[in-house]
Scaffold this motif. Structure first.
Motif, PDB file in Angstrom:
ATOM      1  N   ARG A   1      -9.909 -33.458 -90.693  1.00 53.14           N
ATOM      2  CA  ARG A   1      -8.822 -32.488 -90.781  1.00 53.14           C
ATOM      3  C   ARG A   1      -7.460 -33.175 -90.665  1.00 53.14           C
ATOM      4  O   ARG A   1      -6.494 -32.770 -91.311  1.00 53.14           O
TER       5      ARG A   1
ATOM      6  N   GLU B   1      -9.353 -30.547 -99.660  1.00 50.40           N
ATOM      7  CA  GLU B   1      -9.764 -29.247 -99.138  1.00 50.40           C
ATOM      8  C   GLU B   1     -11.283 -29.134 -99.074  1.00 50.40           C
ATOM      9  O   GLU B   1     -11.848 -28.625 -98.086  1.00 50.40           O
TER      10      GLU B   1
ATOM     11  N   THR C   1     -12.594 -31.388 -96.248  1.00 48.40           N
ATOM     12  CA  THR C   1     -12.373 -30.767 -94.932  1.00 48.40           C
ATOM     13  C   THR C   1     -13.348 -29.618 -94.705  1.00 48.40           C
ATOM     14  O   THR C   1     -13.891 -29.456 -93.605  1.00 48.40           O
ATOM     15  N   ARG C   2     -13.595 -28.816 -95.752  1.00 45.30           N
ATOM     16  CA  ARG C   2     -14.530 -27.687 -95.610  1.00 45.30           C
ATOM     17  C   ARG C   2     -15.939 -28.184 -95.337  1.00 45.30           C
ATOM     18  O   ARG C   2     -16.655 -27.611 -94.511  1.00 45.30           O
TER      19      ARG C   2
END
Length: 302
Positions: free
Chosen positions: A210, A286, A289-290
């Motif tokens: 993150r 993104e 991170t997910r």
């Protein structure tokens, strides 16, 4: 409370001539006219019947406040309605409070007030009403032939113990449920004394991903390395893309993320071993991170 009629004779005597034809009658009613003590509040109702067309002059009503040194008018209300033979009946409700400290039984009188009525043609009639007499008594006699002992204070009543058993049980249950919920939260968050438990590499990696994934090419690579180290720690060895299928068989909690894991290993291989491959284009920050967050959640459920 039973009402007793007051004197209507005074009102009739004061109505003569034309006024008597315009004001048909006035009567005052009150509670029982005896046993009134210091501080008592009582209500008097006065009914006045007048000819149609005559209206009560509000300025003639008594004003709220002291009537005498020992009597106060607390409130006064007026309503009107139909009277027999087409007239109008006014009801004046007056609430009094007496402050007379009687030394012996004595008759007291509420003084009358003068009410004025007028029609549209300038005619005017007046009538006195509201007079009421009552007997007031002392709270206790000044002297007693049988002595003062009978008026001595009684001993305090013994307090009645109220059972608090149900409240205690409910409080204990609520406290126990609160402690249990706190224990579950501490275990879930690895707070002491539950911090000494098997490591959660994906939770650690999720925090690192993150922070680093969005910091350009170098950040993406640092995030990917942190996630690789989490896979290595979970597998107990270096985990390569070809080992993913076997790893998921031993860790079925991560199986539902198989497609995302395969995409990560493919993007990592092209980023670290390809020729000038753009890591962010292979797997956007993104999505990286997910994936780290989903793996941390699956790890927490085991």
């Amino acid at each position: 409370m039973t009402e007793f009629a007051g004197s209507a004779a005074l009102a009739s005597l004061l109505m003569t001539g034309a006024a008597a034809a315009q004001v048909r009658g006035a009567e005052t009613f009150g509670p029982r006219p005896f046993g009134v003590l210091l501080g008592d509040v009582f209500t008097l109702k006065t009914y006045v019947d007048v000819d149609a067309g005559f209206q009560l002059d509000p300025s003639s009503l008594p004003k709220v406040g002291p009537v005498s040194y020992s009597l106060d008018l607390r409130r006064i209300d007026v309503t009107d309605g139909a009277a027999p033979n087409g007239g109008v009946r006014y009801q004046i409700t007056a609430e009094y409070q007496t402050f007379y400290s009687a030394l012996e039984t004595k008759e007291e009188t509420v003084p009358p007030f003068t009410l004025a009525f007028a029609d549209g043609g300038g005619k005017r009639a007046e009538v006195q009403a509201g007079r009421w007499s009552y007997l007031t008594s002392p709270l206790r006699p000044i002297a007693s032939v049988s002595g003062e002992q009978q008026y001595g204070l009684r001993p305090d009543a013994e307090p009645h113990a109220i059972s608090l058993r149900r409240a205690q049980i409910l409080t204990g249950l609520a406290g126990g449920a609160t402690l249990f919920a706190l224990a579950l939260l501490a275990w879930s968050r690895a707070w002491p004394p539950f911090h000494r438990r098997p490591a959660r590499p994906f939770a650690t990696a999720a925090r690192a991903v993150r922070k680093a994934a969005g910091a350009g090419e170098a950040g993406w690579r640092a995030a990917a390395l942190a996630l690789h180290r989490a896979f290595d720690a979970a597998a107990g060895k270096r985990l390569f893309g070809d080992d993913v299928a076997a790893f998921l068989k031993t860790r079925p909690a991560f199986a539902r993320h198989e497609a995302a894991i395969a995409a990560f290993f493919d993007a990592s291989r092209r980023a670290f071993f390809g020729e000038g491959a753009n890591a962010a284009a292979a797997l956007p920050p993104e999505q990286l991170t997910r994936l780290a967050r989903d793996l941390a959640q699956a790890e927490r459920a085991t």
